[in-house]
Enzyme design. Sequence first.
Site, short mmCIF file in Angstrom:
data_model
loop_
_atom_site.label_atom_id
_atom_site.label_comp_id
_atom_site.label_asym_id
_atom_site.label_seq_id
_atom_site.Cartn_x
_atom_site.Cartn_y
_atom_site.Cartn_z
N ARG A 299 9.34 22.82 -1.60
CA ARG A 299 10.74 22.45 -1.43
C ARG A 299 11.28 23.47 -1.91
NH1 ARG A 299 14.35 23.47 -1.63
NH2 ARG A 299 16.74 21.81 -0.40
N TYR A 300 10.42 23.89 -2.96
CA TYR A 300 11.71 24.56 -4.69
C TYR A 300 10.60 25.34 -4.17
CZ TYR A 300 13.73 20.05 -5.08
OH TYR A 300 14.87 18.67 -5.06
N ARG B 295 7.63 25.00 -8.30
CA ARG B 295 7.18 23.84 -7.52
C ARG B 295 6.67 23.32 -6.75
NH1 ARG B 295 12.20 24.44 -9.30
NH2 ARG B 295 13.47 22.29 -9.11
N CYS C 135 -1.17 1.74 -4.27
CA CYS C 135 0.10 2.13 -5.35
C CYS C 135 -0.17 0.62 -5.92
CB CYS C 135 0.88 1.98 -5.63
SG CYS C 135 2.53 3.47 -5.08
N CYS D 67 7.04 -1.13 -4.34
CA CYS D 67 8.17 -1.36 -4.53
C CYS D 67 8.60 -1.60 -4.06
CB CYS D 67 8.99 0.37 -4.71
SG CYS D 67 7.94 0.11 -6.89
N CYS E 71 10.68 1.77 -1.22
CA CYS E 71 9.43 2.80 -1.56
C CYS E 71 10.23 4.02 -0.48
CB CYS E 71 8.47 2.53 -0.67
SG CYS E 71 7.09 4.26 -1.47
N ARG F 157 8.77 6.87 0.14
CA ARG F 157 7.91 7.33 1.14
C ARG F 157 6.77 5.68 1.77
NH1 ARG F 157 6.34 10.44 -3.53
NH2 ARG F 157 7.88 12.05 -2.99
N ASP G 119 17.38 6.14 -1.83
CA ASP G 119 17.22 7.07 -0.30
C ASP G 119 17.41 6.42 1.53
OD1 ASP G 119 16.89 8.93 -1.78
OD2 ASP G 119 14.65 9.21 -1.45
N ASP H 67 19.34 12.48 -3.32
CA ASP H 67 18.05 13.21 -3.43
C ASP H 67 18.68 13.57 -1.29
OD1 ASP H 67 16.37 15.07 -2.78
OD2 ASP H 67 14.75 13.76 -3.88
N LYS I 188 17.38 17.96 -4.09
CA LYS I 188 18.04 16.68 -5.59
C LYS I 188 19.30 17.15 -5.34
CE LYS I 188 13.72 14.47 -6.95
NZ LYS I 188 13.32 16.24 -6.43
C1 LIG Z 1 11.82 15.90 -7.15
C2 LIG Z 1 10.39 16.96 -6.12
C3 LIG Z 1 10.40 17.73 -7.41
C4 LIG Z 1 10.91 17.80 -7.96
O1 LIG Z 1 11.45 18.90 -8.88
P1 LIG Z 1 11.84 18.80 -10.31
O2 LIG Z 1 13.36 18.44 -10.35
O3 LIG Z 1 11.85 20.05 -11.13
O4 LIG Z 1 12.09 17.10 -11.58
C5 LIG Z 1 9.43 18.64 -6.53
N1 LIG Z 1 9.50 19.18 -5.45
C6 LIG Z 1 10.16 18.50 -4.48
C7 LIG Z 1 9.29 18.26 -2.91
C8 LIG Z 1 10.63 16.59 -4.97
O5 LIG Z 1 11.05 15.78 -4.12
#
Ligand SMILES: *Cc1c(COP(=O)(O)O)cnc(C)c1O
Length: 446
Positions: free
Chosen positions: A117-118, A121, A130, A134, A137, A139, A298, A335, A342
């Site tokens: 997504r980012y 990372r 798990c 929870c 959840c 997911r 969520d 989110d 986020k």
């Molecule tokens: C939360 C999340 C991350 C990590 O986000 P950070 O703000 O770096 O902690 C990475 N990928 C996805 C899809 C996420 O939901």
Amino acid sequence: MSPASFPKNKRAPLYRDVPDEKWNDWRWQLSNRLNTAEEFEKVLPLTESERKALSTSGLFRVDITPYFASLIDPADPHDPIRRQVVPLADEIAPFTGMMEDSLAEDRHSPVPGLVHRYPDRVLMLVTTQCASYCRYCTRSRIVGDPSATFSRAEFEMQLEYLKRTPQVRDVLLSGGDPLTLAPKLLDELLGRLREIEHIEIIRIGSRVPVFLPQRITPEFCDTLAKYHPLWMNIHVNHPNEITAELAEACDRLSRAGVPLGNQSVLLAGINDCVHIQRKLVQDLVRIRVRPYYLYQCDLVEGAGHFRTPVAKGIEIIEGLRGHTSGYAVPTYVVDAPGGGGKIPVMPNYLVSMSDHKIILRNYEGYITTYEEPITYQPHDPKTCAYCRNKRSEPGQSGVTGLLDGDEMFIKPEHFDELHNRGGGQHRLRADSDKWKPLGIGSGEEL
Ligand SMILES: *Cc1c(COP(=O)(O)O)cnc(C)c1O
């Protein structure tokens, strides 16, 4: 030095005769989890709503470790631990805005189980299991399915994607809970990730230290320590979850060099209170866990009755920032549904501004000014090696790209078609006898 003292788990009466070596064995805890109404009744008398939920078919998986169930006050139907893990009939009720995959993770998955997504990372879903489940959840669409566990074929595809995607420098293992994987498998998985040179850090998101602190053995910490830099976020929502056992597990992880953070979810009737949150974050820093995120709940199926207004989260941050250690204050995030990612939300501290002064208020309501510098000499991006080497995927520079001059605007989809109703034929300037289409944002303005 005496470590912070927290109450030891008292064990529900049902477990008082279990020998210590069994109680302290994570495998025993896993194989003795509670999941049926009959088993629950031996530990806590169920309410009608709970009984009804437990007899519903298609309910999101229920499982609670004896350790975690023992933290519940059986006499209190609103017990904050009970409400996180014992289902209510409300869980079945749909609500406005409910979605199956509210974060659009599936859309962001280049290969199954990997969410990119980012820019730098990825989130890697390594299991659907798990230690306990929870009720809120995020997911629940994939988590808990007993037939879907770790898939080697998917893992190989995930590794292939990571190898060919050098911008990924941070891999976040989640699921499900990565710490429920067989120890050898997790070891192998971390090793394979570490072979990829551009992966700088590995992170694990896990609630095992909270549900099953017995799993955090010295040998397990030795395994993790082979793969540094490795970070971990745990998931504690209420001060009652912070026991001597959790404190010890966190102490072991910290000593193994794993920096610990915490991600909480803001939950109606559980931790939607400034005073509970203040105690929670202060106890977390006592066990060397840094509050990282506080999540707005969520829009996920089954979680309707846990949702609070976003205003509640802002009120909580208002009650933390300045009132307690900065280390103890998490970032409150929504989110965003639809895959927006986020988004931090917080009280406004910037009250007003002019060209030379900004007006700020602090947590006490004290209003002050900061005089802006009149002669500001910024660093020179032309001679700065970092500026010259900056790169980002097209469309990924975001709002910061607007600031540094790479982009002039960010447009909603179909913006150009909508604002090009005349096809650009009609120039508004009287002196132009020829027309030519203007490239919006090309710098060529009317
Ligand atoms: C939360 C999340 C991350 C990590 O986000 P950070 O703000 O770096 O902690 C990475 N990928 C996805 C899809 C996420 O939901």
